[in-house]
Design a protein around this motif. Sequence first.
Motif, short mmCIF file in Angstrom:
data_model
loop_
_atom_site.label_atom_id
_atom_site.label_comp_id
_atom_site.label_asym_id
_atom_site.label_seq_id
_atom_site.Cartn_x
_atom_site.Cartn_y
_atom_site.Cartn_z
N GLU A 36 -8.87 -1.85 1.12
CA GLU A 36 -7.45 -1.53 1.29
C GLU A 36 -7.21 -1.92 3.09
O GLU A 36 -6.15 -2.63 3.41
CB GLU A 36 -7.37 0.04 1.28
N ALA A 51 0.75 -1.79 -0.37
CA ALA A 51 -0.18 -0.03 0.36
C ALA A 51 0.54 1.27 0.12
O ALA A 51 0.34 2.61 -0.57
CB ALA A 51 -0.97 0.42 1.31
N GLU A 83 1.01 4.50 -2.96
CA GLU A 83 0.92 5.94 -2.25
C GLU A 83 2.22 6.35 -3.09
O GLU A 83 1.47 7.66 -3.29
CB GLU A 83 0.73 5.52 -1.55
N ILE A 87 -6.19 1.20 -4.04
CA ILE A 87 -6.71 -0.86 -3.64
C ILE A 87 -8.25 -1.13 -3.12
O ILE A 87 -8.63 0.12 -2.72
CB ILE A 87 -5.13 -0.59 -2.20
N LEU A 130 -4.36 -4.28 3.62
CA LEU A 130 -4.05 -3.65 4.94
C LEU A 130 -3.10 -4.99 6.76
O LEU A 130 -1.69 -4.59 6.82
CB LEU A 130 -4.27 -2.55 5.37
#
Length: 206
Positions: A64, A49, A53, A61, A68
């Motif tokens: 998300e 992630a 970014e 995503i 994560l």
Amino acid sequence: MLTGADPADADITSDSNFDRHVLASILAAATMDGGLVSEKVGLSGHELAELLEQYFPSIRINAEELLLRVERNESDEAAILRDLLLAQRSTEGDIGNWLAGMIARRAIEPNHLWEDLGLRGRGELSRLLGRHFAPLAARNINNMRWKRFFYRRLCEDDGLVMCTTPVCTQCNDFNLCFGDESGESRMAERRREVLLQAAVPVAAGT
């Protein structure tokens, strides 16, 4: 989709553009393999992630929060190679950490390393290693295949002797270590498949 350009047309003149091309290529190659992308590139969900970014902010995503929570899941072999690369970093910032994990994970795939990284040739891999892992790359003075070179370094660092002869040219495995690494990149192969598929309906209708 990541860079907005076909890989064959990627402008890698500057180091920043080259880094972005490399990251996009690795992610694309891993996606082609199927499965969870973070696992295929040797990163945790959080690391992936962060990478997206920083380098591909236009990409959103899916799920998300789920992503994560994905932890780094690597084999002992990949972990050892990642540690070797991390100890030989020559650039600052997150990208060196990410690339160490990505290269180590992709190195356990069966093809030439540059192919499984989605790069366009061995030259791009040599540039990548020379830029981000310069001390290690500088030790490959005989232009050994990079994957074989990594494992030779690991063996020698552990005090093991990998080769059966003192001189490489006398070894039966010479072509495995120094043979030709030419071929079509995975991205070019994929593009050709897509073009052929698109041409089939046209041909059928004529």
